[in-house]
Design a protein around this motif. Structure first.
Motif, PDB file in Angstrom:
ATOM      1  N   MET A 168       3.663  -3.198  -1.991  1.00 34.43           N
ATOM      2  CA  MET A 168       5.030  -3.399  -1.515  1.00 34.43           C
ATOM      3  C   MET A 168       5.839  -2.141  -1.779  1.00 34.43           C
ATOM      4  SD  MET A 168       7.770  -6.232  -2.761  1.00 34.43           S
ATOM      5  CE  MET A 168       7.968  -5.481  -4.375  1.00 34.43           C
ATOM      6  N   ASP A 169       6.413  -1.559  -0.733  1.00 36.80           N
ATOM      7  CA  ASP A 169       7.227  -0.357  -0.851  1.00 36.80           C
ATOM      8  C   ASP A 169       8.687  -0.767  -0.690  1.00 36.80           C
ATOM      9  OD1 ASP A 169       7.770   2.240  -1.205  1.00 36.80           O
ATOM     10  OD2 ASP A 169       6.889   2.974   0.644  1.00 36.80           O
ATOM     11  N   VAL A 170       9.489  -0.539  -1.713  1.00 38.60           N
ATOM     12  CA  VAL A 170      10.862  -1.029  -1.701  1.00 38.60           C
ATOM     13  C   VAL A 170      11.844   0.095  -1.360  1.00 38.60           C
ATOM     14  CG1 VAL A 170      12.670  -2.157  -3.026  1.00 38.60           C
ATOM     15  CG2 VAL A 170      10.280  -2.747  -3.442  1.00 38.60           C
ATOM     16  N   ASP A 171      12.618  -0.106  -0.302  1.00 29.73           N
ATOM     17  CA  ASP A 171      13.693   0.807   0.063  1.00 29.73           C
ATOM     18  C   ASP A 171      14.972   0.258  -0.557  1.00 29.73           C
ATOM     19  OD1 ASP A 171      15.732   2.257   1.212  1.00 29.73           O
ATOM     20  OD2 ASP A 171      14.773   2.392   3.171  1.00 29.73           O
TER      21      ASP A 171
ATOM     22  N   ALA B  32      17.969   1.340  -0.773  1.00 26.55           N
ATOM     23  CA  ALA B  32      19.225   1.452  -0.039  1.00 26.55           C
ATOM     24  C   ALA B  32      19.388   0.299   0.958  1.00 26.55           C
ATOM     25  CB  ALA B  32      19.276   2.783   0.698  1.00 26.55           C
ATOM     26  N   LYS B  33      18.302  -0.085   1.619  1.00 29.12           N
ATOM     27  CA  LYS B  33      18.374  -1.129   2.636  1.00 29.12           C
ATOM     28  C   LYS B  33      17.823  -2.459   2.140  1.00 29.12           C
ATOM     29  CE  LYS B  33      17.736   2.282   6.347  1.00 29.12           C
ATOM     30  NZ  LYS B  33      16.877   2.690   7.478  1.00 29.12           N
ATOM     31  N   THR B  34      17.297  -2.453   0.905  1.00 30.32           N
ATOM     32  CA  THR B  34      16.639  -3.640   0.317  1.00 30.32           C
ATOM     33  C   THR B  34      15.643  -4.245   1.305  1.00 30.32           C
ATOM     34  OG1 THR B  34      18.366  -5.181   1.044  1.00 30.32           O
ATOM     35  CG2 THR B  34      18.634  -4.156  -1.128  1.00 30.32           C
ATOM     36  N   LYS B  35      14.921  -3.368   1.993  1.00 26.95           N
ATOM     37  CA  LYS B  35      13.906  -3.815   2.943  1.00 26.95           C
ATOM     38  C   LYS B  35      12.526  -3.486   2.379  1.00 26.95           C
ATOM     39  CE  LYS B  35      12.459  -3.397   7.771  1.00 26.95           C
ATOM     40  NZ  LYS B  35      12.679  -2.701   9.056  1.00 26.95           N
ATOM     41  N   ARG B  36      11.607  -4.453   2.504  1.00 20.97           N
ATOM     42  CA  ARG B  36      10.286  -4.245   1.936  1.00 20.97           C
ATOM     43  C   ARG B  36       9.259  -3.975   3.039  1.00 20.97           C
ATOM     44  NH1 ARG B  36       9.347  -8.951  -2.476  1.00 20.97           N
ATOM     45  NH2 ARG B  36       9.428 -10.346  -0.674  1.00 20.97           N
ATOM     46  N   LYS B  37       8.427  -2.989   2.805  1.00 18.94           N
ATOM     47  CA  LYS B  37       7.315  -2.714   3.703  1.00 18.94           C
ATOM     48  C   LYS B  37       6.043  -3.148   2.998  1.00 18.94           C
ATOM     49  CE  LYS B  37       5.005   0.887   6.387  1.00 18.94           C
ATOM     50  NZ  LYS B  37       4.970   2.312   6.762  1.00 18.94           N
ATOM     51  N   PHE B  38       5.212  -3.897   3.697  1.00 18.13           N
ATOM     52  CA  PHE B  38       4.045  -4.483   3.055  1.00 18.13           C
ATOM     53  C   PHE B  38       2.755  -3.779   3.459  1.00 18.13           C
ATOM     54  CE2 PHE B  38       7.220  -7.814   2.939  1.00 18.13           C
ATOM     55  CZ  PHE B  38       7.063  -8.331   1.664  1.00 18.13           C
ATOM     56  N   TYR B  39       1.884  -3.632   2.476  1.00 17.76           N
ATOM     57  CA  TYR B  39       0.533  -3.137   2.694  1.00 17.76           C
ATOM     58  C   TYR B  39      -0.425  -4.219   2.213  1.00 17.76           C
ATOM     59  CZ  TYR B  39       3.115   1.266   2.854  1.00 17.76           C
ATOM     60  OH  TYR B  39       4.010   2.253   3.153  1.00 17.76           O
ATOM     61  N   LEU B  40      -1.452  -4.498   3.004  1.00 18.57           N
ATOM     62  CA  LEU B  40      -2.342  -5.607   2.683  1.00 18.57           C
ATOM     63  C   LEU B  40      -3.807  -5.161   2.647  1.00 18.57           C
ATOM     64  CD1 LEU B  40      -0.706  -8.198   5.088  1.00 18.57           C
ATOM     65  CD2 LEU B  40      -0.567  -8.249   2.608  1.00 18.57           C
ATOM     66  N   GLY B  41      -4.579  -5.857   1.828  1.00 22.31           N
ATOM     67  CA  GLY B  41      -6.031  -5.655   1.815  1.00 22.31           C
ATOM     68  C   GLY B  41      -6.442  -4.252   1.422  1.00 22.31           C
ATOM     69  N   GLN B  42      -7.250  -3.626   2.263  1.00 22.59           N
ATOM     70  CA  GLN B  42      -7.799  -2.307   1.953  1.00 22.59           C
ATOM     71  C   GLN B  42      -6.732  -1.218   1.899  1.00 22.59           C
ATOM     72  OE1 GLN B  42     -10.834  -1.884   4.969  1.00 22.59           O
ATOM     73  NE2 GLN B  42     -12.411  -2.739   3.627  1.00 22.59           N
ATOM     74  N   GLU B  43      -5.554  -1.508   2.450  1.00 25.29           N
ATOM     75  CA  GLU B  43      -4.471  -0.521   2.409  1.00 25.29           C
ATOM     76  C   GLU B  43      -4.041  -0.228   0.979  1.00 25.29           C
ATOM     77  OE1 GLU B  43      -1.592  -2.482   4.813  1.00 25.29           O
ATOM     78  OE2 GLU B  43      -2.299  -1.596   6.683  1.00 25.29           O
ATOM     79  N   LEU B  44      -4.349  -1.147   0.040  1.00 35.51           N
ATOM     80  CA  LEU B  44      -3.971  -0.947  -1.361  1.00 35.51           C
ATOM     81  C   LEU B  44      -4.861   0.083  -2.057  1.00 35.51           C
ATOM     82  CD1 LEU B  44      -3.264  -4.590  -2.584  1.00 35.51           C
ATOM     83  CD2 LEU B  44      -1.612  -2.804  -2.126  1.00 35.51           C
TER      84      LEU B  44
END
Length: 376
Positions: free
Chosen positions: A1-4, A6-18
């Protein structure tokens, strides 16, 4: 989980992306003891599964969702609401994990012992329905045993280096030197995630369920087993090879590992044999013998087959004299791990099942609470 921030928006990475380290990335789980605690994450996982893995439009497919035997009504309604409102599925059915595992083995009545990552659940299935009063749960699962392995190694001075934190430099042919790398913006949760992955592999590679209850004195001089860590150091694992898996049977052993929050003295935390017997005893007398002779083991633990032999022996010792105890487990680790999925595919293909779907029209007419009636 990448947390921005300023915008409190989360970008998600799943599975092998970790597998790829990212700055400020947090690793979180949407589940705790098998129960969803973060529906935003679950939503993203489902979206990832539909759009990027299955490559389907969910609006064109009825959905069968497997759920824990102990799932609450509120959790079921939230899942149904998300499926109908967000993904606009034409129909939905929620099936209990234990029922699907039972179907996968060709049985309508059985006692299902599901040893998973976050917890262990024992449930009785009779004529295709879970007997809710029989459900017994324990927070001891594969992940807890991994934590025990990590803490035990740390107490012995073993340092587990995450793979991203070093590189090997060849100083002469066949001789390598480990060089530490500095990534100050790596979160503690990602570092722990990487360390736990290594500890889990150690656990699965060297551990074995003992044939008899673990005893510190008796196992003090057992031969050690070697394991080479990713950074090249070789460690020797001795009595812990047997002690850590035995926590499934004797939870109090967790208290003997430094750094583990002990809960083994709690009366609510029971070993596998006790959970099985308690679950059976909560059922009607008429079906107890049938349940004891149809105990199904499922889950992703690598030591399921060793658990099978030990569990059968200990349950038999505590059962009535004329009881026939039979613990069953597929010889294929893939079948054990995906027994719920296999059972779901069997159930969904039955002609008689087609009338059981909870349709979008019924959802719009009766509301989300109707799911409790359609999917008991």
């Amino acid at each position: 989980m990448d947390v921005d921030k300023a915008k409190t928006k989360r970008k998600f990475y799943l599975g092998q992306e970790l597998e790829f380290r990212r700055e400020h990335m947090e690793v979180i789980s949407p589940l705790k003891d098998g129960t969803v605690i973060d529906w935003e994450v679950v939503d993203n996982i489902w979206n990832h599964a539909f759009r990027r893995r299955l490559l389907i439009n969910p609006e064109e497919h009825p959905m069968l969702i497997a759920e824990p035997s102990t799932n609450s009504g509120q959790q079921r309604e939230k899942a149904a609401e998300l499926m109908f409102e967000k993904y606009k599925v034409p129909a939905l059915f929620l099936a209990k994990n234990a029922v699907l595992t039972s179907f996968a083995s060709g049985r309508a009545t059985s006692l299902v012992v599901d040893c998973g990552g976050g917890s262990t659940v024992v449930s009785a299935v009779h004529d295709g329905y879970v007997l809710q009063k029989s459900a017994a749960t324990s927070p001891i699962g594969g992940e807890f045993l991994t934590d025990c392995m990590m803490k035990s190694l740390e107490s012995k001075g073993v340092v587990i280096r995450p793979k991203y934190s070093f590189k090997k430099k060849e100083v002469r042919p066949g001789d390598y030197k480990v060089v530490d790398l500095d990534f100050p913006n790596t979160t503690d949760s990602y570092r722990l995630y990487c360390m736990r992955a290594i500890a889990s592999d150690i656990k699965e590679s060297v551990c074995r369920v003992p044939d008899t209850p673990f005893d510190e004195v008796a196992y003090a001089n057992v031969p050690t087993t070697s394991y080479e860590l990713p950074d090249g150091q070789t460690i020797e694992v001795g009595a812990d090879r047997f002690k850590i898996p035995d926590i499934l049977f004797n939870p109090y052993l967790s208290q003997t590992i430094p750094g583990i929050d002990g809960f083994g003295d709690s009366t609510s935390i029971r070993g596998l044999p006790r959970m099985v017997l308690d679950s059976v005893n909560r059922c009607d007398v008429d079906i107890r013998k049938e349940l004891l002779s149809n105990i199904l083991l499922s889950g992703g633990l690598s030591s399921i087959l060793q658990i099978k032999e030990r569990l059968e022996k200990e349950v038999l010792e505590e059962s009535p004299q004329n009881a026939r105890v039979k613990v069953l487990a597929s010889g294929s680790s893939m079948e054990r791990r995906f027994s719920v999925w296999i059972g779901g595919s069997i159930l969904a293909s039955l002609g008689s099942f087609q009338q059981m779907w909870f349709s979008k029209a019924e959802y719009e007419e009766h509301g989300v609470s109707y799911i409790q009636r359609k999917c008991p």
